[in-house]
Design an enzyme around this catalytic site. Structure first.
Site, PDB file in Angstrom:
ATOM      1  N   TRP A 105       0.803  -1.021  -0.067  1.00 42.51           N
ATOM      2  CA  TRP A 105      -0.273  -0.397   0.200  1.00 42.51           C
ATOM      3  C   TRP A 105       0.934   0.975  -0.135  1.00 42.51           C
ATOM      4  CZ3 TRP A 105      -4.534  -0.992  -1.861  1.00 42.51           C
ATOM      5  CH2 TRP A 105      -4.596  -2.110  -1.659  1.00 42.51           C
ATOM      6  N   ASP A 175      -1.716   6.374   6.328  1.00 46.55           N
ATOM      7  CA  ASP A 175      -2.805   5.536   5.660  1.00 46.55           C
ATOM      8  C   ASP A 175      -2.904   4.613   6.878  1.00 46.55           C
ATOM      9  OD1 ASP A 175      -4.463   3.175   4.523  1.00 46.55           O
ATOM     10  OD2 ASP A 175      -2.778   3.060   2.527  1.00 46.55           O
ATOM     11  N   LYS A 199     -12.750  -1.736   6.956  1.00 42.12           N
ATOM     12  CA  LYS A 199     -12.167  -2.802   7.494  1.00 42.12           C
ATOM     13  C   LYS A 199     -12.554  -2.611   9.046  1.00 42.12           C
ATOM     14  CE  LYS A 199      -8.655  -2.989   4.282  1.00 42.12           C
ATOM     15  NZ  LYS A 199      -8.133  -2.256   3.215  1.00 42.12           N
TER      16      LYS A 199
HETATM   17  C1  LIG Z   1      -7.170  -1.837   2.249  1.00 39.78           C
HETATM   18  C2  LIG Z   1      -6.533  -0.286   1.661  1.00 39.78           C
HETATM   19  C3  LIG Z   1      -6.315   0.177   0.995  1.00 39.78           C
HETATM   20  C4  LIG Z   1      -7.101  -0.056   0.195  1.00 39.78           C
HETATM   21  O1  LIG Z   1      -8.158   0.366  -0.293  1.00 39.78           O
HETATM   22  P1  LIG Z   1      -9.295   1.547  -1.293  1.00 39.78           P
HETATM   23  O2  LIG Z   1     -10.236   1.890  -0.091  1.00 39.78           O
HETATM   24  O3  LIG Z   1      -9.618  -0.089  -1.382  1.00 39.78           O
HETATM   25  O4  LIG Z   1      -8.903   2.032  -1.958  1.00 39.78           O
HETATM   26  C5  LIG Z   1      -5.257   1.191   1.205  1.00 39.78           C
HETATM   27  N1  LIG Z   1      -4.834   0.571   2.093  1.00 39.78           N
HETATM   28  C6  LIG Z   1      -4.479  -0.163   2.809  1.00 39.78           C
HETATM   29  C7  LIG Z   1      -3.288   0.236   4.353  1.00 39.78           C
HETATM   30  C8  LIG Z   1      -5.239  -0.677   2.867  1.00 39.78           C
HETATM   31  O5  LIG Z   1      -5.308  -1.638   4.188  1.00 39.78           O
END
Ligand SMILES: *Cc1c(COP(=O)(O)O)cnc(C)c1O
Length: 363
Positions: A105, A175, A199
């Protein structure tokens, strides 16, 4: 497994939601009490939705300790759109931004930032197969950087920063998609916290962005309107039609978090759940964890069998026993148990029982 029974859902996301939230949403889906319409049918500018959005924000602020210094935005496009939106807003021409790369990511985030401006890699654990996160003394931070970007929890490799790096006066931007509000968090320390909701917070289609208000002044008027943080903040996340249903569910999840005793209690439970599973992984050597011990994620537990040829059979047999979603991410392989806030302790216990039985019959 009975076909009318809910499975233990170890999926990395969209992921398990709290059962009381699903029940309440189901009960009120046809008609919100006092409103006479479904939450999906009311105007995003109606009094009823004003209340839902204000309540979601207030509850989230309360349970997560989000101070007045920070704005709360409910956006769309997932965490992936933030990979672009962040540098477009916060990285002015002539400056550069620091990225710490601890997994897929982070790689995706810097790839998008490169399209928007100048970036530096301030640290990476790629040479170690992303089994760990960097130590503070390994980071090469630029004191003049526009911001430092970190992925707090690496969903795919199963690592998590035990503590956030120190970045001095440079805003720390994270993030936090896969561990947001999984434990108490000193929100005031961060320039920006962003996360796709699917999540730990709600359904997919809502992206939570918590941003220090002074940073909003960096957003240039030349930006596409929808991608401008300052515009989104000035319009209370309603420059256009937001994901009304998603925001409603996010509000219910925030209320559920309060009822569970807040982030302290939720954090303790997450430590317990992950501890139970790591103890089983380490017990005999039949299973092997992926991440270094001091970087192990409490959210995404990555492991393999000593005999990797059995990984597939493990996942298939587990599914048959009602333990779903244990296959690892396609880029990392192996197995992964994702256990966010709403994942029940009974699910971990059932998995551990299954692991023992699998070891007995295949060991
Ligand atoms: C799942 C995830 C993403 C992607 O998220 P989307 O909402 O599908 O764009 C980005 N960063 C991390 C750390 C993730 O776990």
């Amino acid at each position: 497994m009975k076909s009318d029974q809910r499975l233990f859902n170890f999926s990395s996301g969209p992921a398990t939601l709290p059962e009381p939230v699903l029940r309440e949403a189901q009960r009120d889906l046809f008609m919100l009490p006092g409103v006479g319409m479904s939450v999906m049918e009311i105007s995003h500018r109606s009094k009823a939705f004003d209340g839902i959005l204000e309540d979601a924000e207030a509850t989230l602020r309360d349970v997560a300790g989000i101070p007045d210094s920070h704005a709360v935005l409910f956006l769309q496009g997932g965490a992936s759109l933030q990979f672009s939106m962040l540098p477009m807003n916060l990285l002015p021409p002539g400056q550069s931004a620091d990225y710490v790369i601890t997994g897929v990511w982070g790689q995706k985030a810097i790839a998008e930032a490169q399209k928007a401006g100048t970036v530096r890699v301030a640290g990476t654990t790629e040479p170690d197969g992303f089994r760990r996160v960097p130590r503070q003394d390994e980071l090469q931070l630029d004191p003049a950087a526009a911001y430092v970007h970190v992925t707090t929890n690496n969903t795919i490799y199963g690592t998590q920063w035990p503590t956030m790096p120190l970045t001095g006066d440079v805003p720390l931007v994270v993030d936090a998609s896969s561990d947001i509000f999984s434990a108490p968090m000193d929100v005031a320390r961060f320039g920006v916290i962003y996360a796709g909701a699917q999540k730990n917070l709600g359904p997919s289609g809502v992206t939570l962005v918590v941003i220090r208000k002074d940073l909003l002044s960096r957003s240039s008027k030349a930006l596409p309107t929808m991608l401008n943080y300052a515009v989104q903040a000035a319009n209370g996340s309603r420059y256009n039609t937001p994901n009304t249903f998603g925001i409603y569910i996010l509000g219910l999840v925030a209320r559920w978090m309060q009822g569970e005793g807040g982030l302290e209690a939720i954090g303790r439970r997450n430590v317990r759940k992950a501890g139970t599973l790591y103890a089983e992984i380490d017990r005999t050597g039949f299973y092997r964890g992926h991440a270094d011990r001091d970087a192990r994620s409490l959210m995404n537990i990555t492991f393999r069998l000593r005999d990797e040829a059995l990984d597939e059979a493990f996942a298939t047999d587990a599914t048959r026993e009602g333990l779903d979603g244990l296959k690892g991410h396609r880029s990392a392989g192996g197995l992964r148990a994702s256990m966010y806030n709403a994942f029940p302790e009974a699910g971990v216990e059932t998995l551990v029982q299954f692991m023992r039985e699998f070891e007995r019959t295949h060991g």
